[in-house]
Write a protein that holds these residues in place. Structure first.
Motif, PDB file in Angstrom:
ATOM      1  N   HIS A  14       0.736  -1.217  -0.028  1.00 27.89           N
ATOM      2  CA  HIS A  14       0.024  -0.107   0.117  1.00 27.89           C
ATOM      3  C   HIS A  14       0.806   1.376   0.072  1.00 27.89           C
ATOM      4  O   HIS A  14       2.106   1.111   0.581  1.00 27.89           O
ATOM      5  N   ASP A  17       3.629   2.295   3.091  1.00 22.86           N
ATOM      6  CA  ASP A  17       4.382   0.996   3.679  1.00 22.86           C
ATOM      7  C   ASP A  17       5.905   1.231   3.209  1.00 22.86           C
ATOM      8  O   ASP A  17       6.708   0.916   4.179  1.00 22.86           O
ATOM      9  N   HIS A 115       0.010  -7.856   2.919  1.00 22.01           N
ATOM     10  CA  HIS A 115       1.344  -7.896   2.861  1.00 22.01           C
ATOM     11  C   HIS A 115       1.915  -9.214   2.490  1.00 22.01           C
ATOM     12  O   HIS A 115       3.008  -9.184   1.840  1.00 22.01           O
TER      13      HIS A 115
HETATM   14 ZN   LIG Z   1       0.237  -1.821   4.145  1.00 21.35          ZN
END
Ligand SMILES: [Zn+2]
Length: 233
Positions: A14, A17, A115
């Motif tokens: 995202h 991150d 993730h």
């Molecule tokens: Zn993330």
């Protein structure tokens, strides 16, 4: 953001991150004259206070603070990231086009399914990118090194293989994180900025482990080679 190829690529599930996990190291590499790109896999939306347009604006601002050579978004589905052949091919095309020598990918233990999928996808895309006789964009390319950074939601101590001294670049990391207003500040009342504070505490802890003010941990799965020992702290 005109450079065509880069030496370093950060793959992030995202937007934010990459900054959370290794914003200091990104800033440090760029300050040393290296070309660094970030590939966000998803828009990161929906979130409680974000919109796709706001997130794009925040991401642009953070990229500018860090001085990224390129930032791309693969447009895969947030909250539904999956290791499909189509997704693997898309990321492999980014490797083949940007041709990074080193790819930073999220640490493999996490509680966020996006993730976990991002880690697996980034590993699979490395092999996929070197294939010949395909219709994929770009020329075959195999990034030499995969390094794992920590942007994990899993609450455990990072088993770092090495820590980068980011003392001189931590301020840039914080400025980049502050661009993500919808993620760390908006609608959070007394908790506004708590994530940035947590990131600061963690950086100081890792700094203390190497006798410096701030550090960012990384690890590897393959054996890591060193060209010399001059940079050991
Ligand atoms: Zn993330």
């Amino acid at each position: 953001m005109a450079k065509q190829t880069v030496e370093y690529l950060v793959v992030a599930p995202h937007p934010d991150d990459a900054e959370l996990g290794m914003g200091g190291t990104i800033a440090k590499l760029i300050r040393a004259g290296k070309a660094v790109a970030v590939c966000d896999l998803t828009s990161g939306e929906p979130t409680p206070f974000g919109t796709p347009a706001k997130r794009r604006k925040e991401t642009r601002a953070a990229s500018k603070v860090l001085g990224l050579a390129r930032r791309v978004n693969l447009g895969l589905k947030n909250r539904a990231l999956d290791t499909t052949l189509a997704a693997r091919t898309k990321l492999a095309e980014v490797y083949r086009t940007l041709r990074p020598r080193v790819v930073f990918i999220p640490y493999w233990r996490d509680s966020h399914p996006d993730h976990l999928a991002a880690t697996q996808l980034a590993i699979e895309a490395r092999f996929h990118a070197k294939l010949t006789r395909t219709k994929m964009k770009g020329r075959p390319h195999y990034p030499e090194r995969l390094l794992f950074y920590y942007c994990t939601h899993f609450r455990s101590h990072a088993d770092a293989a090495f820590v980068v001294d980011v003392s001189d670049d931590f301020a840039a990391k914080v400025r980049a994180l502050e661009c993500y207003h919808t993620q760390f500040y908006d609608g959070r009342g007394g908790e506004a900025g708590a994530v940035v504070e947590y990131v600061t505490t963690t950086a100081r802890y890792w700094g203390s482990m190497i006798g410096r003010a701030c550090g960012e941990p990384f690890t590897v799965q393959e054996t890591l080679g060193l060209a010399g020992l001059n940079d050991i702290i």
